[in-house]
Write a protein that holds these residues in place. Structure first.
Motif, PDB file in Angstrom:
ATOM      1  N   THR A   1      19.367 -74.907  29.163  1.00  0.00           N
ATOM      2  CA  THR A   1      20.083 -75.605  29.666  1.00  0.00           C
ATOM      3  C   THR A   1      21.629 -75.093  29.709  1.00  0.00           C
ATOM      4  N   ALA A   2      22.001 -74.797  28.590  1.00  0.00           N
ATOM      5  CA  ALA A   2      23.297 -74.128  28.300  1.00  0.00           C
ATOM      6  C   ALA A   2      23.692 -72.829  29.353  1.00  0.00           C
ATOM      7  N   ASN A   3      22.763 -71.919  29.347  1.00  0.00           N
ATOM      8  CA  ASN A   3      22.799 -70.848  30.627  1.00  0.00           C
ATOM      9  C   ASN A   3      23.241 -71.335  31.845  1.00  0.00           C
ATOM     10  N   VAL A   4      22.175 -72.327  32.155  1.00  0.00           N
ATOM     11  CA  VAL A   4      22.203 -72.978  33.643  1.00  0.00           C
ATOM     12  C   VAL A   4      23.882 -73.497  33.771  1.00  0.00           C
ATOM     13  N   VAL A   5      24.121 -74.237  32.816  1.00  0.00           N
ATOM     14  CA  VAL A   5      25.640 -75.024  32.814  1.00  0.00           C
ATOM     15  C   VAL A   5      26.833 -73.746  32.969  1.00  0.00           C
ATOM     16  N   ASP A   6      26.411 -72.825  32.205  1.00  0.00           N
ATOM     17  CA  ASP A   6      27.408 -71.712  32.238  1.00  0.00           C
ATOM     18  C   ASP A   6      27.489 -70.958  33.770  1.00  0.00           C
ATOM     19  N   ARG A   7      26.267 -70.921  34.182  1.00  0.00           N
ATOM     20  CA  ARG A   7      26.226 -70.154  35.593  1.00  0.00           C
ATOM     21  C   ARG A   7      26.625 -71.042  36.679  1.00  0.00           C
ATOM     22  N   LEU A   8      26.620 -72.407  36.516  1.00  0.00           N
ATOM     23  CA  LEU A   8      26.850 -73.444  37.523  1.00  0.00           C
ATOM     24  C   LEU A   8      28.627 -73.477  37.466  1.00  0.00           C
ATOM     25  N   VAL A   9      29.140 -73.484  36.426  1.00  0.00           N
ATOM     26  CA  VAL A   9      30.564 -73.563  35.988  1.00  0.00           C
ATOM     27  C   VAL A   9      31.106 -71.876  36.677  1.00  0.00           C
ATOM     28  N   ALA A  10      30.616 -70.982  36.272  1.00  0.00           N
ATOM     29  CA  ALA A  10      30.825 -69.712  36.771  1.00  0.00           C
ATOM     30  C   ALA A  10      30.825 -69.622  38.498  1.00  0.00           C
ATOM     31  N   LEU A  11      30.064 -70.333  38.966  1.00  0.00           N
ATOM     32  CA  LEU A  11      29.762 -70.358  40.497  1.00  0.00           C
ATOM     33  C   LEU A  11      31.199 -71.259  41.027  1.00  0.00           C
ATOM     34  N   TYR A  12      31.434 -72.459  40.384  1.00  0.00           N
ATOM     35  CA  TYR A  12      32.644 -73.102  40.779  1.00  0.00           C
ATOM     36  C   TYR A  12      33.916 -72.256  40.919  1.00  0.00           C
ATOM     37  N   GLU A  13      33.876 -71.297  39.972  1.00  0.00           N
ATOM     38  CA  GLU A  13      35.438 -70.811  39.667  1.00  0.00           C
ATOM     39  C   GLU A  13      35.100 -69.268  40.380  1.00  0.00           C
ATOM     40  N   ARG A  14      34.148 -68.856  41.159  1.00  0.00           N
ATOM     41  CA  ARG A  14      34.230 -67.796  41.795  1.00  0.00           C
ATOM     42  C   ARG A  14      34.107 -68.036  43.497  1.00  0.00           C
ATOM     43  N   PRO A  15      34.881 -66.857  43.920  1.00  0.00           N
ATOM     44  CA  PRO A  15      34.566 -67.130  45.328  1.00  0.00           C
ATOM     45  C   PRO A  15      33.250 -66.743  46.145  1.00  0.00           C
ATOM     46  N   PHE A  16      33.112 -67.707  47.141  1.00  0.00           N
ATOM     47  CA  PHE A  16      31.967 -67.716  48.057  1.00  0.00           C
ATOM     48  C   PHE A  16      31.951 -68.535  48.955  1.00  0.00           C
ATOM     49  N   GLY A  17      31.360 -68.300  50.112  1.00  0.00           N
ATOM     50  CA  GLY A  17      31.431 -69.245  51.250  1.00  0.00           C
ATOM     51  C   GLY A  17      32.531 -69.449  51.783  1.00  0.00           C
ATOM     52  N   GLY A  18      33.342 -68.392  51.934  1.00  0.00           N
ATOM     53  CA  GLY A  18      34.963 -68.505  52.486  1.00  0.00           C
ATOM     54  C   GLY A  18      36.022 -69.156  51.673  1.00  0.00           C
TER      55      GLY A  18
ATOM     56  N   ARG B   1      34.062 -76.780  44.860  1.00  0.00           N
ATOM     57  CA  ARG B   1      32.803 -77.587  44.897  1.00  0.00           C
ATOM     58  C   ARG B   1      31.819 -76.966  45.698  1.00  0.00           C
ATOM     59  N   TYR B   2      30.693 -76.959  45.524  1.00  0.00           N
ATOM     60  CA  TYR B   2      29.446 -76.546  46.274  1.00  0.00           C
ATOM     61  C   TYR B   2      28.411 -77.405  45.938  1.00  0.00           C
ATOM     62  N   ARG B   3      27.301 -77.088  46.802  1.00  0.00           N
ATOM     63  CA  ARG B   3      26.229 -77.686  46.606  1.00  0.00           C
ATOM     64  C   ARG B   3      25.002 -76.912  46.245  1.00  0.00           C
TER      65      ARG B   3
ATOM     66  N   VAL C   1      28.213 -80.101  42.712  1.00  0.00           N
ATOM     67  CA  VAL C   1      29.099 -79.722  41.633  1.00  0.00           C
ATOM     68  C   VAL C   1      30.580 -79.938  41.927  1.00  0.00           C
ATOM     69  N   VAL C   2      31.321 -80.930  41.284  1.00  0.00           N
ATOM     70  CA  VAL C   2      32.695 -81.251  41.507  1.00  0.00           C
ATOM     71  C   VAL C   2      33.478 -81.077  40.579  1.00  0.00           C
ATOM     72  N   SER C   3      34.582 -80.914  40.345  1.00  0.00           N
ATOM     73  CA  SER C   3      35.591 -81.053  39.383  1.00  0.00           C
ATOM     74  C   SER C   3      35.943 -82.591  39.042  1.00  0.00           C
ATOM     75  N   GLN C   4      35.883 -82.733  37.778  1.00  0.00           N
ATOM     76  CA  GLN C   4      36.350 -84.219  37.535  1.00  0.00           C
ATOM     77  C   GLN C   4      37.911 -84.341  38.067  1.00  0.00           C
ATOM     78  N   GLN C   5      38.607 -83.333  37.986  1.00  0.00           N
ATOM     79  CA  GLN C   5      40.174 -83.395  38.474  1.00  0.00           C
ATOM     80  C   GLN C   5      40.162 -83.837  40.056  1.00  0.00           C
ATOM     81  N   THR C   6      38.874 -83.766  40.980  1.00  0.00           N
ATOM     82  CA  THR C   6      39.085 -84.058  42.180  1.00  0.00           C
ATOM     83  C   THR C   6      39.367 -85.343  42.500  1.00  0.00           C
ATOM     84  N   PHE C   7      38.856 -86.416  41.336  1.00  0.00           N
ATOM     85  CA  PHE C   7      38.949 -87.968  41.591  1.00  0.00           C
ATOM     86  C   PHE C   7      40.271 -88.564  40.792  1.00  0.00           C
TER      87      PHE C   7
END
Length: 108
Positions: A9-26, A31-33, A76-82
């Motif tokens: 689970t920790a690994n999955v969380v790390d990967r989801l956070v890393a995905l949030y912080e890296r460029p993709f999809g333009g 945030r992403y789904r 996946v969205v940042s808490q800062q969004t709100f």
């Protein structure tokens, strides 16, 4: 039951956070789904259990992100969004519900 200390689970969380912080999809970051199928792939399982979803949700929350269940996928969205969202107070809520009730009577 899986929890935040589960290495998988920790690994999955790390990967989801890393995905949030890296460029993709333009976009540079943000945030992403993610589909349930891809989430299963991150765990290398055929099914992700509710306990695992909750563990991911808690792990992301501790890192400043939210996991939003939208039935067929997750966002996946940042808490800062709100942070800048309007806060509702009791007077606004009462006014809105009274307005909604009177409109229902008029349209009913």
């Amino acid at each position: 039951m899986a929890d935040n200390s589960d290495p998988t689970t920790a690994n999955v969380v790390d990967r989801l956070v890393a995905l949030y912080e890296r460029p993709f999809g333009g976009k540079r970051r943000g945030r992403y789904r993610v589909s349930m199928k891809l989430l299963c792939g991150l765990f290398d399982q055929r099914r992700v259990w509710p306990e695992q979803i909750e563990a991911i949700r808690r792990g992301l929350y501790q890192r400043g992100y939210l996991l939003v269940d939208l039935e067929t996928y997750f966002a996946v969205v940042s808490q800062q969004t709100f942070v800048s969202y309007r806060r509702v107070n009791e007077a606004s809520l009462t006014a809105a519900t009274e307005t909604g009730a009177s409109e229902a009577v008029e349209n009913g």
